[in-house]
Every structure is written in C-alpha cells, then in structure tokens.
Design a protein around this motif. Structure first.
Motif, PDB file in Angstrom:
ATOM      1  N   HIS A  98     -28.889 -16.982   3.879  1.00 15.19           N
ATOM      2  CA  HIS A  98     -29.529 -15.894   3.138  1.00 15.19           C
ATOM      3  C   HIS A  98     -30.080 -14.846   4.096  1.00 15.19           C
ATOM      4  O   HIS A  98     -29.906 -13.642   3.903  1.00 15.19           O
ATOM      5  N   SER A  99     -30.714 -15.297   5.170  1.00 17.30           N
ATOM      6  CA  SER A  99     -31.235 -14.377   6.171  1.00 17.30           C
ATOM      7  C   SER A  99     -30.100 -13.645   6.873  1.00 17.30           C
ATOM      8  O   SER A  99     -30.208 -12.443   7.170  1.00 17.30           O
ATOM      9  N   ALA A 100     -28.993 -14.345   7.143  1.00 15.38           N
ATOM     10  CA  ALA A 100     -27.859 -13.718   7.807  1.00 15.38           C
ATOM     11  C   ALA A 100     -27.250 -12.621   6.945  1.00 15.38           C
ATOM     12  O   ALA A 100     -26.786 -11.596   7.455  1.00 15.38           O
ATOM     13  N   LYS A 101     -27.245 -12.813   5.640  1.00 15.09           N
ATOM     14  CA  LYS A 101     -26.717 -11.770   4.751  1.00 15.09           C
ATOM     15  C   LYS A 101     -27.591 -10.526   4.792  1.00 15.09           C
ATOM     16  O   LYS A 101     -27.099  -9.401   4.672  1.00 15.09           O
ATOM     17  N   GLN A 102     -28.906 -10.721   4.950  1.00 13.57           N
ATOM     18  CA  GLN A 102     -29.787  -9.570   5.089  1.00 13.57           C
ATOM     19  C   GLN A 102     -29.475  -8.818   6.382  1.00 13.57           C
ATOM     20  O   GLN A 102     -29.440  -7.584   6.410  1.00 13.57           O
ATOM     21  N   LEU A 103     -29.259  -9.560   7.458  1.00 12.75           N
ATOM     22  CA  LEU A 103     -28.896  -8.923   8.721  1.00 12.75           C
ATOM     23  C   LEU A 103     -27.599  -8.150   8.574  1.00 12.75           C
ATOM     24  O   LEU A 103     -27.477  -7.013   9.033  1.00 12.75           O
ATOM     25  N   GLN A 104     -26.613  -8.744   7.909  1.00 15.71           N
ATOM     26  CA  GLN A 104     -25.347  -8.048   7.654  1.00 15.71           C
ATOM     27  C   GLN A 104     -25.574  -6.753   6.895  1.00 15.71           C
ATOM     28  O   GLN A 104     -25.016  -5.708   7.237  1.00 15.71           O
ATOM     29  N   ALA A 105     -26.366  -6.828   5.841  1.00 12.16           N
ATOM     30  CA  ALA A 105     -26.624  -5.635   5.031  1.00 12.16           C
ATOM     31  C   ALA A 105     -27.250  -4.542   5.886  1.00 12.16           C
ATOM     32  O   ALA A 105     -26.944  -3.357   5.720  1.00 12.16           O
ATOM     33  N   ASP A 106     -28.121  -4.928   6.807  1.00  8.08           N
ATOM     34  CA  ASP A 106     -28.790  -3.946   7.647  1.00  8.08           C
ATOM     35  C   ASP A 106     -27.829  -3.279   8.616  1.00  8.08           C
ATOM     36  O   ASP A 106     -27.881  -2.062   8.808  1.00  8.08           O
ATOM     37  N   PHE A 107     -26.933  -4.048   9.250  1.00  6.57           N
ATOM     38  CA  PHE A 107     -26.069  -3.385  10.216  1.00  6.57           C
ATOM     39  C   PHE A 107     -24.820  -2.760   9.592  1.00  6.57           C
ATOM     40  O   PHE A 107     -24.185  -1.904  10.188  1.00  6.57           O
ATOM     41  N   LEU A 108     -24.485  -3.163   8.357  1.00  7.79           N
ATOM     42  CA  LEU A 108     -23.342  -2.547   7.693  1.00  7.79           C
ATOM     43  C   LEU A 108     -23.711  -1.305   6.886  1.00  7.79           C
ATOM     44  O   LEU A 108     -22.935  -0.359   6.803  1.00  7.79           O
ATOM     45  N   SER A 109     -24.898  -1.313   6.294  1.00  7.56           N
ATOM     46  CA  SER A 109     -25.241  -0.202   5.400  1.00  7.56           C
ATOM     47  C   SER A 109     -26.701   0.218   5.480  1.00  7.56           C
ATOM     48  O   SER A 109     -27.141   1.031   4.681  1.00  7.56           O
ATOM     49  N   GLY A 110     -27.459  -0.334   6.415  1.00  4.54           N
ATOM     50  CA  GLY A 110     -28.859   0.030   6.539  1.00  4.54           C
ATOM     51  C   GLY A 110     -29.050   1.329   7.297  1.00  4.54           C
ATOM     52  O   GLY A 110     -28.087   1.987   7.698  1.00  4.54           O
ATOM     53  N   PRO A 111     -30.290   1.693   7.527  1.00  2.00           N
ATOM     54  CA  PRO A 111     -30.568   2.953   8.230  1.00  2.00           C
ATOM     55  C   PRO A 111     -30.241   2.840   9.717  1.00  2.00           C
ATOM     56  O   PRO A 111     -30.255   1.741  10.287  1.00  2.00           O
ATOM     57  N   PRO A 112     -29.949   3.970  10.364  1.00  2.00           N
ATOM     58  CA  PRO A 112     -29.732   3.957  11.804  1.00  2.00           C
ATOM     59  C   PRO A 112     -31.051   3.724  12.540  1.00  2.00           C
ATOM     60  O   PRO A 112     -32.117   3.911  11.949  1.00  2.00           O
ATOM     61  N   PRO A 113     -31.034   3.263  13.769  1.00  2.00           N
ATOM     62  CA  PRO A 113     -29.837   3.127  14.613  1.00  2.00           C
ATOM     63  C   PRO A 113     -29.054   1.837  14.400  1.00  2.00           C
ATOM     64  O   PRO A 113     -27.949   1.712  14.919  1.00  2.00           O
ATOM     65  N   LEU A 114     -29.589   0.872  13.665  1.00  2.00           N
ATOM     66  CA  LEU A 114     -28.849  -0.368  13.460  1.00  2.00           C
ATOM     67  C   LEU A 114     -27.670  -0.140  12.528  1.00  2.00           C
ATOM     68  O   LEU A 114     -26.561  -0.621  12.772  1.00  2.00           O
ATOM     69  N   GLY A 115     -27.884   0.599  11.453  1.00  2.00           N
ATOM     70  CA  GLY A 115     -26.827   0.867  10.496  1.00  2.00           C
ATOM     71  C   GLY A 115     -26.007   2.092  10.869  1.00  2.00           C
ATOM     72  O   GLY A 115     -26.234   2.716  11.907  1.00  2.00           O
ATOM     73  N   PRO A 116     -25.049   2.454  10.015  1.00  2.00           N
ATOM     74  CA  PRO A 116     -24.181   3.606  10.289  1.00  2.00           C
ATOM     75  C   PRO A 116     -24.990   4.895  10.443  1.00  2.00           C
ATOM     76  O   PRO A 116     -26.043   5.054   9.845  1.00  2.00           O
ATOM     77  N   GLY A 117     -24.441   5.805  11.246  1.00  2.00           N
ATOM     78  CA  GLY A 117     -25.085   7.105  11.419  1.00  2.00           C
ATOM     79  C   GLY A 117     -25.489   7.401  12.838  1.00  2.00           C
ATOM     80  O   GLY A 117     -25.755   8.546  13.186  1.00  2.00           O
ATOM     81  N   SER A 118     -25.551   6.375  13.685  1.00  2.00           N
ATOM     82  CA  SER A 118     -25.870   6.559  15.096  1.00  2.00           C
ATOM     83  C   SER A 118     -24.622   6.314  15.935  1.00  2.00           C
ATOM     84  O   SER A 118     -23.690   5.626  15.501  1.00  2.00           O
ATOM     85  N   PRO A 119     -24.588   6.845  17.164  1.00  2.00           N
ATOM     86  CA  PRO A 119     -23.460   6.548  18.063  1.00  2.00           C
ATOM     87  C   PRO A 119     -23.337   5.043  18.286  1.00  2.00           C
ATOM     88  O   PRO A 119     -24.337   4.316  18.236  1.00  2.00           O
ATOM     89  N   PRO A 120     -22.126   4.545  18.552  1.00  2.30           N
ATOM     90  CA  PRO A 120     -21.915   3.096  18.683  1.00  2.30           C
ATOM     91  C   PRO A 120     -22.776   2.459  19.778  1.00  2.30           C
ATOM     92  O   PRO A 120     -23.213   1.313  19.625  1.00  2.30           O
ATOM     93  N   LEU A 121     -23.036   3.170  20.874  1.00  2.67           N
ATOM     94  CA  LEU A 121     -23.856   2.590  21.930  1.00  2.67           C
ATOM     95  C   LEU A 121     -25.279   2.359  21.442  1.00  2.67           C
ATOM     96  O   LEU A 121     -25.879   1.305  21.718  1.00  2.67           O
ATOM     97  N   GLU A 122     -25.838   3.296  20.696  1.00  2.00           N
ATOM     98  CA  GLU A 122     -27.184   3.118  20.155  1.00  2.00           C
ATOM     99  C   GLU A 122     -27.217   1.980  19.149  1.00  2.00           C
ATOM    100  O   GLU A 122     -28.177   1.199  19.092  1.00  2.00           O
ATOM    101  N   ARG A 123     -26.159   1.852  18.368  1.00  2.00           N
ATOM    102  CA  ARG A 123     -26.097   0.766  17.392  1.00  2.00           C
ATOM    103  C   ARG A 123     -25.994  -0.590  18.087  1.00  2.00           C
ATOM    104  O   ARG A 123     -26.590  -1.577  17.636  1.00  2.00           O
TER     105      ARG A 123
END
Length: 226
Positions: A98-123
């Motif tokens: 359940h916690s891993a799915k939250q992490l997935q949601a954050d890096f797949l569709s969450g806010p930057p810099p973890l999620g989309p919208g930042s350069p790949p190096l920052e992510r």
C-alpha cells in the motif's frame, strides 16, 4: 523532514470496496486479487485489517503486529486474517505494498520535482531522497516484510522502482547501461543498508542524503546541486 517535502504529506486511505485504482497510471505491485476484484464484504474486511495493523505498528512497533492482535483490533475472527493474508509476512507485505503504491503515485503523477514536470536529473535526485526518508520512516516494517533474498529483486515493487530509474537514466545518459546502473543506485537505498548506517553506525540522514546526491552526480557525470 525533507521526505515530507518531496512526497505526499500522508498516505492515501486504504481502497474502499468499489473504489477503482488508477491502473493506467500505477504499475501492478501486489497480487491482482488483492484489490478491485474482491467482494464488497471481503474488501471491507481487508481494509479494516490493514488499518488495524497500521494502528498497531504506530502504537507498538512491528513486533506488536500478530495475527491475533490484528484480528482483535479489527473485531474479526482470527481465521479471517489468515484467509486474507496467509500469514504475518503476507500481512506486513500488504501494508508495504500500500505504501509502495503511494510512492508510485507520487513519482508517476505527483508534483515536481519527484513527479513529472522537472528535468530527469532533478527527478532522479528527488527520487532517491524520497525513497531514503520513506525507508527510514518505515524501517522496521520494510525489514520485516522484505522478501527472501532469492525473490527480493524479482518483487513487483522493486521492479517498478528499477523501471522508473532506468527511464530517467536513459534520458540523462542514453549511452550507458541504464538497467544495470538502476540496480546499482537502488542498492544504495536498500533497507538493510540504511538500518546499518543509521542505527548501527549512527549516521545522520543528512549525510545519507548528501551521499545519494553525490552518487547520482558521479554515475551521471553531472555536477552535484549547489
């Protein structure tokens, strides 16, 4: 704590009986039968058991989570817990999934810099910091629910993290062996290693965070953040 900056402030509620998961966005982690296909009463029992187990961990640590204690806290029979999760390891694994799915949601569709919208190096930098602090916060659970050594790297949760890192690395260093580099980077975030460094050697989290950023800079041949 930096983890709270790059990740959501709180995990999502456990799925309701007929609440669909965003399967188009989330990679599959737990067994397919764990979530949307359950009967309504079985799904309610599962959510109640996971919530009870999470409360027990918060109050007594992982050692306080037994099948009997979870059944009593959820006001269900002990057989229900065994039917739903098989054994204690299965229960802890379900909590970790359940916690891993939250992490997935954050890096797949969450806010930057973890999620989309930042350069790949920052992510990539943000990813390691997020996993590092998440692991430290859930260290006892992570260690208790970790698959046996021969299955650790084949577990779907590990595969989803590796895939995400590989995609980022291919954008940063397309000529490198990005799949192998992803394994190497994830090895530095292993729960057993974090346990050794923080609890046995007394290293502060700030040093581990700085180490991750330095490792990323060396692997990608880029300048570390200033």
């Amino acid at each position: 704590m930096l983890y709270a900056v790059v990740m959501s402030s709180a995990p999502p509620p456990f799925p309701k009986p007929q609440e669909p998961l965003e399967s188009s966005q989330l990679l599959e982690i737990g067994p397919a039968s764990d979530e949307p296909g359950l009967r309504a009463d079985a799904a309610r029992n599962r959510a109640r058991l996971l919530e009870a187990a999470a409360r027990l961990i918060a109050e007594h640590g992982v050692a306080g989570v037994t099948m009997e204690a979870v059944a009593a806290a959820a006001n269900v029979g002990k057989g229900t817990v065994f039917r739903r999760f098989g054994d204690r390891t299965g229960l802890l694994t379900a909590l970790l999934d359940h916690s891993a799915k939250q992490l997935q949601a954050d890096f797949l569709s969450g806010p930057p810099p973890l999620g989309p919208g930042s350069p790949p190096l920052e992510r990539l930098r943000a990813f390691g910091v997020a996993v590092l602090y998440r692991t430290a916060e859930q260290l006892d659970l992570q260690l208790a629910a970790q698959p046996e050594p021969t299955r650790r790297f084949a577990h779907p949760a590990a595969g989803s993290l590796r895939m995400h890192l590989t995609v980022l690395l291919r954008q940063i260093a397309p000529g490198a062996d990005c799949d192998l580099l992803a394994h190497t980077l994830l090895a530095s975030l292993d729960p057993a290693l974090i346990h050794h460094l923080t609890r046995q050697r007394g290293m502060p989290m700030e040093r581990l965070e700085a180490g991750w950023l330095d490792l990323v800079a060396r692997v990608t041949r880029t300048e570390p953040p200033r």
